[in-house]
Enzyme design. Structure first.
Site, PDB file in Angstrom:
ATOM      1  N   GLU A  98       0.814  -1.217   0.000  1.00 37.83           N
ATOM      2  CA  GLU A  98       0.000   0.000   0.000  1.00 37.83           C
ATOM      3  C   GLU A  98       0.846   1.264   0.000  1.00 37.83           C
ATOM      4  OE1 GLU A  98      -3.591   1.659   2.800  1.00 37.83           O
ATOM      5  OE2 GLU A  98      -3.581  -0.447   2.220  1.00 37.83           O
TER       6      GLU A  98
ATOM      7  N   ASP B 166      -2.844  -3.184   2.806  1.00 39.38           N
ATOM      8  CA  ASP B 166      -3.309  -3.412   4.173  1.00 39.38           C
ATOM      9  C   ASP B 166      -4.435  -4.435   4.189  1.00 39.38           C
ATOM     10  OD1 ASP B 166      -1.487  -1.690   5.159  1.00 39.38           O
ATOM     11  OD2 ASP B 166      -2.885  -0.176   5.871  1.00 39.38           O
TER      12      ASP B 166
ATOM     13  N   TYR C 134      -1.662  -4.863  13.666  1.00 37.74           N
ATOM     14  CA  TYR C 134      -2.437  -4.012  12.743  1.00 37.74           C
ATOM     15  C   TYR C 134      -3.405  -3.110  13.511  1.00 37.74           C
ATOM     16  CZ  TYR C 134      -5.234  -2.753   8.664  1.00 37.74           C
ATOM     17  OH  TYR C 134      -5.884  -2.061   7.670  1.00 37.74           O
TER      18      TYR C 134
END
Length: 697
Positions: free
Chosen positions: A7, A110, A316
């Site tokens: 990303e 992601d 995350y």
């Protein structure tokens, strides 16, 4: 060759190092049979209306509902309108060449709804047909990347995630574009931005603002007496169970209490109270606590958490779950062992033996588990990053510590015909509350029993006022967004209905920032306050579907069903298109509200502008002032004559037809306070008492 697409460049560099793609090229890394390239967030987006040949804002073009959405490279605003970003175009060309030169693509954007959409939009825009696999990881440690690369899954497994992301994107486009154009056309001047999530969020801020400002405090009186405590240096305080609104009634009890020398114990209740360990953090709960404890904005917290994630220090961050699965729980002892070497946490981590399992539940983990530290030792970093990292570490320690156990005593006593109560609390096991060494005051009561006579050594009468709900902070607004406005304290109940919230953990901070950027709200220290612009928009849209918080929450629940494969995206989009047509019609009809005429009166605030009559508001036409006076007050709409009298004289005559919050009718004079807010005057009270009438906003 295989192409791995991340990303952003920083993530791509980490993956490239792991796979051995060490040769830097323009827009990618090369080596060991891999191209490793990157996006810069969304490189591709749905075209604006002019991409479909629709120029400007025109009533006849609304609603704009494309049969098929056209994708275009990310646009930037210029003096001549929007055009494709040159840097984005250059990177798209690089990616196109790499994709076409590959036998397979590995998607490393992601691992979430937006990350999936970033890749899929780009893939479809390029017209690529190369098969792709998905890298799905919850942290950027070397171990996690290697494990993920060894367990790649076919990209088609994530089709439902893409369908939900695409539906969300197109729904936001339809509602935002059509709602904004319709309201702006109706207004005939300026630009009024509305959105599927943005406008209900503004409605919650404005509704709380008016509820707070229109609150009328009431007097509250309470009586108390004191007795000898458990030792010579302490006292036990009893408070009356009853509270009075009239001082004379409370004073009568107080005077009787002064003559009473004893109180009789009516009942003694002793029970053990257990405070469960808190759940691990998800993004929203982290943002709420960081705002409450440290004043961080939601956007600031997300940015710091993202940086910690990219530094391999936490898992995350854009997670919506507060639970971890069994396999992750198996690694918690190793994380605790690593903390024993840290002087700040060594004492707590060293005492933890049997771990509490409240935050362990495979069935409640969605795309990503709750936030955890990774075990990578942090180097020196900024104060704010240290603060947030330590919050996440502390919460992990709290979540797996033992429960907090208290002995709570409630004693009821009677004196002079009134019932009083005293409460005591002794902490038997600090448990999780000992992690941050939270100090809680203990109140030890004597060992009284039912029927005991207690000598009264003092008494008092206290006076207070009822308080309104406070204005929203980012913490309370995030909580309201999470539950679509429902006030829920219990964390497990809150978790159960979170699919019905508005926005997602990843987008709520951006929604708040959008309202700030568009000057609908402002920050005043920690408080979020609606501006006159925001209140004016709210006065127009409240009661309309575009501001319906519960309906927006239902849309979010529907998107979650699409993501789980329980509902086809086509059904959702049919409903959104029908909703778009309805809100467009509603907003276009606001031209009656925006139509205006000159009142013939100068602005009472600035003295230079002229007050203009609109449907729901009378507003100064001086842009530097723009004083708004809303016609609707306490259920009554003031006429042009009433408003003229208010502007000219600073007050109206006595008006009938107002309604209190309890629905009771009342009469009042409307006047200005020192800041030109409208307030009530009650002249009948002035006549009776000789004192100025009470005012309220």
């Amino acid at each position: 060759m295989k192409t791995i697409i991340a990303e952003k460049p920083s993530v791509a560099r980490e993956i490239a190092r792991i796979v051995g793609a060490t040769k830097p090229e323009e827009g990618y890394m090369l080596g060991n049979g891999y191209y490793v390239t990157w996006a810069f967030g969304h490189l591709v987006q749905p075209a604006l209306p002019d991409g479909y040949g629709i120029k400007g804002f025109c009533r006849d073009n609304l609603p704009v509902i494309p049969e098929v959405f056209t994708l275009v490279p990310r646009q930037v605003r210029t003096e001549k309108g929007y055009k494709a970003d040159s840097g984005v175009m250059k990177q798209i060309k690089v990616i196109t060449r790499l994709f076409n030169d590959s036998e397979r693509i590995i998607v490393a954007t992601d691992a979430g709804r937006e990350g999936e959409l970033i890749f899929r939009y780009l893939y479809h825009y390029i017209g690529c047909t190369v098969p792709f696999d998905r890298l799905w990881i919850s942290s950027l440690t070397d171990k996690a990347i290697r494990k993920g690369l060894a367990a790649l899954e076919d990209g088609s497994k994530y089709d439902n995630l893409y369908f939900a992301a695409k539906s969300r994107s197109e729904a936001d486009w339809l509602v935002g574009i059509n709602g904004t154009q319709a309201l702006t056309v109706a207004a005939g001047r300026g630009t009024y931005s509305v959105g599927r999530v943005q406008t209900p969020t503004l409605a919650m801020v404005c509704a709380r603002f008016w509820e707070n400002k229109r609150f009328v405090p009431e007097d509250v009186f309470q009586t108390h007496f004191t007795a000898q405590g458990s030792d010579a240096d302490s006292i036990a305080k009893f408070s009356s169970v009853k509270k009075w609104k009239v001082k004379t009634e409370a004073a009568e009890v107080y005077n009787r209490l002064k003559d009473c020398k004893t109180a009789t114990v009516l009942s003694v209740e002793r029970k053990e109270t257990i405070q469960e360990t808190p759940l691990l953090y998800d993004l929203t709960s982290l943002q709420k606590d960081a705002n409450t404890k440290h004043g961080f904005t939601a956007e600031q917290t997300l940015a710091i958490a993202q940086k910690l994630y990219e530094s391999k220090l936490i898992t995350y961050p854009r997670t919506g779950s507060r639970y971890i699965p069994e396999d992750v729980f198996a690694g918690i002892p190793a994380l605790l062992k690593g903390l024993k070497e840290n002087p700040k946490w060594s004492a707590v981590a060293g005492q933890m033996r049997e771990l509490t399992r409240r935050s362990v539940d495979d069935t409640k983990v969605t795309d990503h588990h709750a936030l955890l530290p990774t075990g990578v030792k942090p180097l020196l970093f900024a104060k704010e990053e240290t603060t947030l990292y330590e919050m996440i570490v502390a919460r992990m320690l709290e979540a797996f510590s033992q429960k907090c156990v208290k002995d709570v005593t409630t004693i009821k006593a009677e004196s002079c015909g009134e019932e009083f109560v005293a409460k005591g609390c002794v902490i038997r096991q600090p448990g999780w509350r000992g992690v941050l060494r939270e100090k809680e005051e203990e109140t030890v009561l004597p060992e009284w029993n039912e029927g005991d006579e207690i000598p009264v050594i003092g008494c008092s009468l206290t006076e207070g006022k009822t308080k309104p709900k406070p204005l929203h902070t980012e913490a309370t607004l995030l909580a309201a967004m999470e539950t679509a406005g429902k006030e829920i304290e219990d964390e497990e109940v809150r978790q159960a209905i979170k699919d019905c919230g508005i926005g997602t953990p990843a987008t709520r901070a951006a929604i708040i920032e959008t309202l700030l950027r568009r000057e609908y709200i402002v920050r005043s220290k920690k408080i979020l306050v609606p501006t006159e612009k925001g209140l004016a928009l709210y006065s127009i849209v409240r009661g309309m579907d575009i501001a319906n918080v519960e309906m927006t929450g239902e849309w979010e629940a529907t998107l979650a069903k699409i993501e789980r494969g329980e509902l086809p995206a086509e059904a959702f989009m049919r409903d959104i298109e029908a909703y778009t047509r309805k809100i467009t019609t509603e907003l276009l009809s606001c031209d009656k509200i925006f139509g205006h005429k000159d009142s013939g009166c100068s602005c009472p605030k600035c003295g230079t502008g002229r007050m203009q009559f609109y449907g729901k508001v009378v507003r100064c036409d001086n842009p530097a002032c723009s004083l708004p006076l809303f016609r609707q007050i306490a259920g009554k709409t003031l006429s042009d004559k009433d408003m003229t009298e208010l502007i000219t004289n600073g007050h109206t005559g006595l008006l009938n037809g107002f309604k209190s919050k309890q629905g009771k009718p009342f009469s009042a004079i409307v006047s200005f306070d020192g800041d030109f807010n409208t307030v009530f005057e009650f002249p009948e009270k002035k006549e009776k008492s000789g004192r100025p009438g009470r005012k309220r906003k």
